[in-house]
Design a protein around this motif. Structure first.
Motif, PDB file in Angstrom:
ATOM      1  N   ASN A  76      -4.363  20.542  11.912  1.00 31.44           N
ATOM      2  CA  ASN A  76      -4.776  19.697  10.788  1.00 31.44           C
ATOM      3  C   ASN A  76      -4.402  18.229  10.925  1.00 31.44           C
ATOM      4  N   GLU A  77      -3.476  17.902  11.805  1.00 32.35           N
ATOM      5  CA  GLU A  77      -3.055  16.509  11.978  1.00 32.35           C
ATOM      6  C   GLU A  77      -3.370  15.987  13.380  1.00 32.35           C
ATOM      7  N   PHE A  78      -2.791  16.615  14.387  1.00 31.43           N
ATOM      8  CA  PHE A  78      -2.949  16.118  15.754  1.00 31.43           C
ATOM      9  C   PHE A  78      -4.415  16.134  16.188  1.00 31.43           C
ATOM     10  N   PHE A  79      -5.119  17.232  15.907  1.00 27.74           N
ATOM     11  CA  PHE A  79      -6.519  17.375  16.304  1.00 27.74           C
ATOM     12  C   PHE A  79      -7.491  17.177  15.133  1.00 27.74           C
ATOM     13  N   ARG A  80      -7.057  16.489  14.093  1.00 27.69           N
ATOM     14  CA  ARG A  80      -7.861  16.384  12.867  1.00 27.69           C
ATOM     15  C   ARG A  80      -9.202  15.674  13.057  1.00 27.69           C
ATOM     16  N   ASP A  81      -9.320  14.813  14.029  1.00 28.87           N
ATOM     17  CA  ASP A  81     -10.563  14.056  14.202  1.00 28.87           C
ATOM     18  C   ASP A  81     -11.616  14.787  15.030  1.00 28.87           C
ATOM     19  N   PHE A  82     -11.319  16.010  15.448  1.00 30.33           N
ATOM     20  CA  PHE A  82     -12.267  16.774  16.263  1.00 30.33           C
ATOM     21  C   PHE A  82     -12.959  17.825  15.403  1.00 30.33           C
ATOM     22  N   ALA A  92      -8.122  27.001  21.358  1.00 29.48           N
ATOM     23  CA  ALA A  92      -8.102  26.702  22.794  1.00 29.48           C
ATOM     24  C   ALA A  92      -7.532  25.306  23.049  1.00 29.48           C
ATOM     25  N   ALA A  93      -7.858  24.337  22.183  1.00 27.71           N
ATOM     26  CA  ALA A  93      -7.300  22.985  22.327  1.00 27.71           C
ATOM     27  C   ALA A  93      -5.787  23.016  22.132  1.00 27.71           C
ATOM     28  N   ILE A  94      -5.333  23.782  21.155  1.00 29.49           N
ATOM     29  CA  ILE A  94      -3.890  23.921  20.922  1.00 29.49           C
ATOM     30  C   ILE A  94      -3.233  24.609  22.114  1.00 29.49           C
ATOM     31  N   ALA A  95      -3.887  25.646  22.639  1.00 26.81           N
ATOM     32  CA  ALA A  95      -3.352  26.336  23.819  1.00 26.81           C
ATOM     33  C   ALA A  95      -3.267  25.400  25.015  1.00 26.81           C
ATOM     34  N   MET A  96      -4.262  24.520  25.161  1.00 30.75           N
ATOM     35  CA  MET A  96      -4.243  23.552  26.262  1.00 30.75           C
ATOM     36  C   MET A  96      -3.027  22.630  26.137  1.00 30.75           C
ATOM     37  N   ASP A 128      -7.742  13.249  27.093  1.00 27.52           N
ATOM     38  CA  ASP A 128      -6.830  12.097  27.097  1.00 27.52           C
ATOM     39  C   ASP A 128      -5.662  12.302  26.131  1.00 27.52           C
ATOM     40  N   MET A 129      -5.955  12.794  24.933  1.00 26.15           N
ATOM     41  CA  MET A 129      -4.887  13.025  23.948  1.00 26.15           C
ATOM     42  C   MET A 129      -3.871  14.025  24.474  1.00 26.15           C
ATOM     43  N   VAL A 130      -4.363  15.097  25.072  1.00 26.20           N
ATOM     44  CA  VAL A 130      -3.462  16.138  25.574  1.00 26.20           C
ATOM     45  C   VAL A 130      -2.635  15.616  26.737  1.00 26.20           C
TER      46      VAL A 130
END
Length: 180
Positions: A76-82, A92-96, A128-130
């Motif tokens: 809800n915060e780190f990946f909120r813009d996706f 999967a993004a969180i797992a990455m 890039d974020m990861v």
């Protein structure tokens, strides 16, 4: 990363972190005290008042709650813009990200593949974020080439100590083999 949940504090460097790179290849614990850490050889600085120390021992229910809080914060915060197509894509993004943060202590790690129906959908921004959160630098996107060229490129990157490799614009249907 402003005010991450307790389970991630000290794992993902805060904006004021001025530690040395490369990051340790096999992290075994969370650095939660400022100053030089003799075990890892890193010097850590943390924004005053932003991070609380983790208790030495947590109950199983406390660990579960911290994990759920951390998951919620990442989603809800780190990946909120996706705008992920599904919850599975967000997971999967969180797992990455977590594989990058924790995976070095596990030996072999999976590769992650991102696809979208159109250009400019945020795949490179996500990568890039990861990589910035994990390595402190953005991975240079590399073009995918012929197999013999790729072997040389990968070997050169690994010899140079590169921790994360990002291939951009891999053509759909490309077969990627690995002896691992």
């Amino acid at each position: 990363l402003i005010n991450p949940p307790p389970i991630l504090r000290g794992v993902i460097p805060p904006p004021s972190f001025e530690g040395a790179l490369p990051r340790p290849r096999t992290p075994t614990r969370i650095i939660q005290y400022p100053g030089f850490d003799y075990e890892t050889g890193l010097y850590a600085t943390f924004a005053t008042g932003k991070f609380t120390q983790l208790p030495e021992l947590l109950s199983e229910s406390e660990m579960l709650q911290h994990a759920l809080d951390g998951y919620a914060w990442l989603k809800n915060e780190f990946f909120r813009d996706f705008e992920f197509a599904s919850r599975l894509d967000a997971d999967a993004a969180i797992a990455m990200l977590l594989t990058g943060v924790c995976g070095r202590s596990c030996g072999r790690r999976p590769a992650f593949y991102m696809s979208a129906g159109m250009r400019g959908s945020g795949k490179t921004t996500l990568a890039d974020m990861v990589t910035m959160a994990v390595d402190g630098v953005v991975a240079d996107p590399l073009p995918w080439g012929k197999e013999e060229e790729m072997e040389k490129l990968l070997l050169a990157k690994l010899k140079a100590g590169v921790q994360t490799i990002c291939f951009d614009n891999v053509k759909q249907g490309t077969r990627i083999d690995s002896p691992a």
